[in-house]
Design a protein around this motif. Structure first.
Motif, mmCIF file in Angstrom:
data_model
loop_
_atom_site.group_PDB
_atom_site.id
_atom_site.type_symbol
_atom_site.label_atom_id
_atom_site.label_comp_id
_atom_site.label_asym_id
_atom_site.label_seq_id
_atom_site.Cartn_x
_atom_site.Cartn_y
_atom_site.Cartn_z
ATOM 1 N N VAL A 41 -15.595 -25.788 9.582
ATOM 2 C CA VAL A 41 -17.047 -25.791 9.426
ATOM 3 C C VAL A 41 -17.708 -26.021 10.780
ATOM 4 N N GLU A 42 -18.566 -25.098 11.165
ATOM 5 C CA GLU A 42 -19.350 -25.246 12.387
ATOM 6 C C GLU A 42 -20.632 -25.982 12.024
ATOM 7 N N LEU A 43 -20.945 -27.015 12.783
ATOM 8 C CA LEU A 43 -22.131 -27.826 12.489
ATOM 9 C C LEU A 43 -23.280 -27.495 13.424
ATOM 10 N N GLY A 44 -24.443 -27.334 12.841
ATOM 11 C CA GLY A 44 -25.672 -27.222 13.612
ATOM 12 C C GLY A 44 -26.254 -28.610 13.818
ATOM 13 N N GLU A 45 -27.343 -28.673 14.538
ATOM 14 C CA GLU A 45 -27.967 -29.963 14.836
ATOM 15 C C GLU A 45 -28.385 -30.703 13.564
ATOM 16 N N TYR A 46 -28.995 -29.988 12.642
ATOM 17 C CA TYR A 46 -29.424 -30.647 11.396
ATOM 18 C C TYR A 46 -28.218 -31.028 10.545
ATOM 19 N N ILE A 50 -27.245 -34.843 9.077
ATOM 20 C CA ILE A 50 -26.917 -35.171 7.693
ATOM 21 C C ILE A 50 -25.552 -35.838 7.606
ATOM 22 N N VAL A 51 -24.572 -35.351 8.377
ATOM 23 C CA VAL A 51 -23.254 -35.984 8.394
ATOM 24 C C VAL A 51 -23.373 -37.419 8.907
#
Length: 77
Positions: A41-46, A50-51
């Motif tokens: 899973v690639e995470l964006g800033e938002y 949330i994580v």
């Protein structure tokens, strides 16, 4: 499958009872990020915000979410 370093294992199967144990915020964050990374899973800033927010929840909640991520990744392979 990737197993994050934690004294309480993340379930590979459905949970019928509340996961036991305790992890502080940094431990919870490490587990969540490890499971997301292992799932590709690639995470964006938002996403990351949330994580980070999820990591302050109690260990049984975080362990359940981590288990869901693990199982979803496995089923998509």
């Amino acid at each position: 499958m990737h197993n994050p370093p934690h004294p309480y294992p993340i379930s590979d199967g459905p949970l019928d009872t509340r996961p036991r144990g305790y992890a502080d915020e940094s431990g919870c964050l490490a587990v969540l990020l490890a499971e997301l990374t292992a799932a590709g899973v690639e995470l964006g800033e938002y996403d990351r915000r949330i994580v980070d927010w999820l990591a302050v929840w109690d260990w049984p909640t975080v362990a359940t979410i981590a288990s869901l991520i693990r199982r979803a990744a496995r089923s998509s392979q």
